[in-house]
Design an enzyme around this catalytic site. Structure first.
Site, short mmCIF file in Angstrom:
data_model
loop_
_atom_site.label_atom_id
_atom_site.label_comp_id
_atom_site.label_asym_id
_atom_site.label_seq_id
_atom_site.Cartn_x
_atom_site.Cartn_y
_atom_site.Cartn_z
N LYS A 39 28.12 38.66 53.64
CA LYS A 39 27.97 39.51 52.46
C LYS A 39 27.25 38.76 51.34
O LYS A 39 26.29 39.27 50.76
CB LYS A 39 29.34 40.00 51.99
CG LYS A 39 29.27 40.90 50.78
CD LYS A 39 30.63 41.45 50.41
CE LYS A 39 30.54 42.33 49.17
NZ LYS A 39 31.85 42.91 48.81
N GLU A 58 30.11 27.95 56.18
CA GLU A 58 30.20 27.89 57.63
C GLU A 58 29.08 28.70 58.29
O GLU A 58 28.45 28.25 59.26
CB GLU A 58 31.56 28.44 58.12
CG GLU A 58 32.76 27.66 57.64
CD GLU A 58 33.42 28.27 56.42
OE1 GLU A 58 34.64 28.18 56.30
OE2 GLU A 58 32.68 28.86 55.58
N GLY A 74 34.35 42.52 52.98
CA GLY A 74 34.06 41.87 54.26
C GLY A 74 34.93 42.36 55.39
O GLY A 74 34.45 42.61 56.51
N ARG A 75 36.23 42.51 55.14
CA ARG A 75 37.15 42.92 56.22
C ARG A 75 37.03 44.40 56.54
O ARG A 75 37.69 44.88 57.47
CB ARG A 75 38.58 42.53 55.85
CG ARG A 75 39.06 43.05 54.52
CD ARG A 75 40.31 42.29 54.06
NE ARG A 75 40.75 42.66 52.73
CZ ARG A 75 40.27 42.12 51.61
NH1 ARG A 75 39.30 41.23 51.65
NH2 ARG A 75 40.76 42.49 50.43
N GLU A 87 44.88 39.50 54.06
CA GLU A 87 43.90 39.23 53.01
C GLU A 87 43.94 40.33 51.95
O GLU A 87 43.69 40.08 50.77
CB GLU A 87 42.49 39.12 53.61
CG GLU A 87 41.48 38.47 52.66
CD GLU A 87 40.21 38.04 53.36
OE1 GLU A 87 40.10 36.86 53.72
OE2 GLU A 87 39.35 38.92 53.57
N LYS A 120 37.34 26.87 49.38
CA LYS A 120 35.88 26.75 49.50
C LYS A 120 35.34 25.76 48.46
O LYS A 120 34.48 24.92 48.76
CB LYS A 120 35.21 28.11 49.30
CG LYS A 120 35.51 29.14 50.39
CD LYS A 120 34.80 30.44 50.06
CE LYS A 120 35.07 31.51 51.10
NZ LYS A 120 34.39 32.78 50.78
#
Length: 512
Positions: free
Chosen positions: A195, A201, A255-256, A341, A485
């Site tokens: 996104k 990663e 995202g999910r 999440e 992060k």
């Protein structure tokens, strides 16, 4: 805001001493009240520690929380993610017609047409590099990985012949090595799904995949065999991916919740746009049910209320998802991210602390009947009760294969064993006794086809939205994943100022 735990405590206390088996065997109105259907999905909650009074209290909570207005706001594209000032657009990706913002609706529809056209092009001479794509490598993590993985695994019977989709999410170099094993760079397409297009990663793996392509095809050849799905197209272009192979999606797509968008590009190529459209159709059917069905018969709301009942009313921290289908073995992992999440938050929308013993459950599970030989011992005789969701595919058990029939028998037997338990006898009676009285639900899918899978996932998405509403929290942000992060970036850049001695010792051991 309503403290749902306070509202439910009296009913939970009243039912705590009631035999669950006796409650279940009352039948009658209770049976009808604890079963729901939405399209190809049914929910049977008769083995939950619930009665009519408790359900009335739960539906009263939903009404007090403004369920009717909230679902309208979600589906029309209003701001339902106030901490980020965004709508939540996953349902609009299936059908944008309800959106108030017609320009947004047009962008969503145009994006869908572009991915479908590209997926068709990948089947012939118009594919990147001029040869049909035979290997797709999707590079992403979190929602950019778990959703596509689940769908691809579940839809094995619907995959395009001669096309193999692999996934890369982990920084262990073995992950990419496995994905490119046996692949021909000339017929490989790398889809970078991110996104923000800043996830470290994903970008590291994308650079490694690009280097693998370039070793055989040169820099230009490598760039020609890469595509991107992102809400930050400028960053993808800066990475070296051509604009015509960058497929944007909206910032309001979490995202999910994202595989319905261009983030499902790898699926649209691997399954074909027609199959992908059928998955959207199945989810759209649930969207319609969720939008128009009264609260008492609304399946996603009912599932949310049951989970709130077990978490806030009964204090059950966790829920086990037992998928009695090999093709759905990734469903527990997918729901783990979707729910934990979304609902793993410490505060309400107004910033006030969330009361103790509320908020999302710990979600875990696996594939039946394998898990009966691993952790079901703990479910039956451990000191903690964990409610179980059994996921069944009706067509599988009706197929006539003795193994499938036995699989269905195992599922039914486990629900009965959790309910009634067993009284041990003899000198080892205490060791052989199963207490019973442990709650479970059965979620049944008519068949595992594209429509059914889309419906099953959409049920859980709307369920999570309803839980957020009932707890008064925002299920669409995810601030809790950001600190790790930042600290990783500090470590890799040599900034050790925020680390304690033990962490620094570990960093040195890892040569950081």
């Amino acid at each position: 805001m309503t403290d749902c735990r306070q509202q439910l405590q009296a009913h939970a206390s009243r039912l705590a001493g009631v035999s669950l088996g006796a409650l279940v065997r009352k039948g009658g109105r209770r049976d009808a009240a604890l079963q729901w259907q939405a399209g190809p999905v049914t929910l049977d909650a008769r083995h939950q520690r619930l009665d009519g009074e408790a359900m009335d209290a739960l539906f009263a909570l939903a009404e007090a929380a403004g369920f009717d207005d909230a679902r309208k706001a979600l589906l029309s594209g209003d701001i339902v993610n106030p901490t980020e000032g965004r709508p939540a657009l996953h349902a609009a990706l299936r059908d944008a017609s309800a959106l108030k913002d017609r320009d947004l609706a047009a962008r969503i529809e145009a994006a869908r047409a572009r991915t479908a056209a590209f997926a068709r092009a990948c089947q012939g001479a118009d594919a990147p590099g001029g040869q049909p794509v035979t290997r797709i490598i999707n590079i992403g993590i979190g929602g950019s990985d778990l959703g596509p993985r689940l769908v691809y695994g579940a839809m094995k019977a619907f995959r395009r012949p001669g096309v193999d989709l692999r996934f890369v999410s982990n920084l262990d170099p073995a992950d990419l090595e496995d994905a490119i094993e046996g692949a021909d760079p000339e017929t490989t397409l790398v889809c970078v799904t991110s996104k923000s297009f800043t996830t470290s990663e994903t970008l590291m793996n994308a650079r490694a995949a690009k280097a693998w392509l370039a070793a055989s095809l040169g820099e230009d050849g490598a760039n020609a065999r890469m595509a991107a799905a992102t809400a930050a197209p400028g960053k993808a272009e800066s990475f070296g991916i051509a604009r015509e192979r960058i497929f944007p999606f909206e910032e309001g797509v979490g995202g999910r919740y994202s595989f319905w968008s261009a983030a499902g590009l790898c699926l649209e190529i691997a399954l074909g746009p027609e199959v992908f459209a059928r998955i959207l159709d199945g989810a759209r059917q649930i969207d319609g049910h969720f939008a128009t069905t009264p609260a008492e018969r609304n399946l996603p709301l009912a599932k949310a209320l049951i989970d709130v009942w077990n978490r806030a009313g009964r204090g059950r921290l966790a829920r086990c998802v037992a998928a009695y289908s090999t093709r759905l073995e990734l469903l527990p992992a997918y729901l783990q991210q979707l729910e934990m999440e979304s609902l793993g938050k410490p505060v309400r929308l107004d910033g006030s602390p969330l009361p103790a013993h509320t908020g999302g459950q710990l979600v875990w599970g696996g594939k039946g009947s394998d898990i009966q030989h691993s952790f079901f011992q703990w479910l039956h005789q451990g000191v903690d009760e964990v409610p179980v969701d059994f996921i069944a595919v009706k067509a599988l058990y009706a197929g006539g294969d003795e193994r499938a029939k036995a699989l269905g028998a195992n599922l039914v037997a486990q629900t009965a064993a959790l309910l009634d338990g067993h009284a041990g006898e003899g000198p080892l009676a205490a060791h052989k006794t199963l207490a019973g009285g442990r709650a479970s639900s059965v979620i049944t899918l008519e068949r595992l086809d594209p429509e059914g899978l889309g419906a099953l996932i959409a049920v859980h998405e709307h369920k999570v939205f309803c839980e957020g509403l009932l707890y008064g929290l925002n299920p669409f942000d995810q601030w809790g994943v950001e600190l790790g992060k930042l600290l990783t970036t500090d470590l890799l850049s040599g900034n050790h100022s925020r680390f304690d001695g033990a962490s620094l010792d570990l960093a040195r051991a890892f040569r950081l």
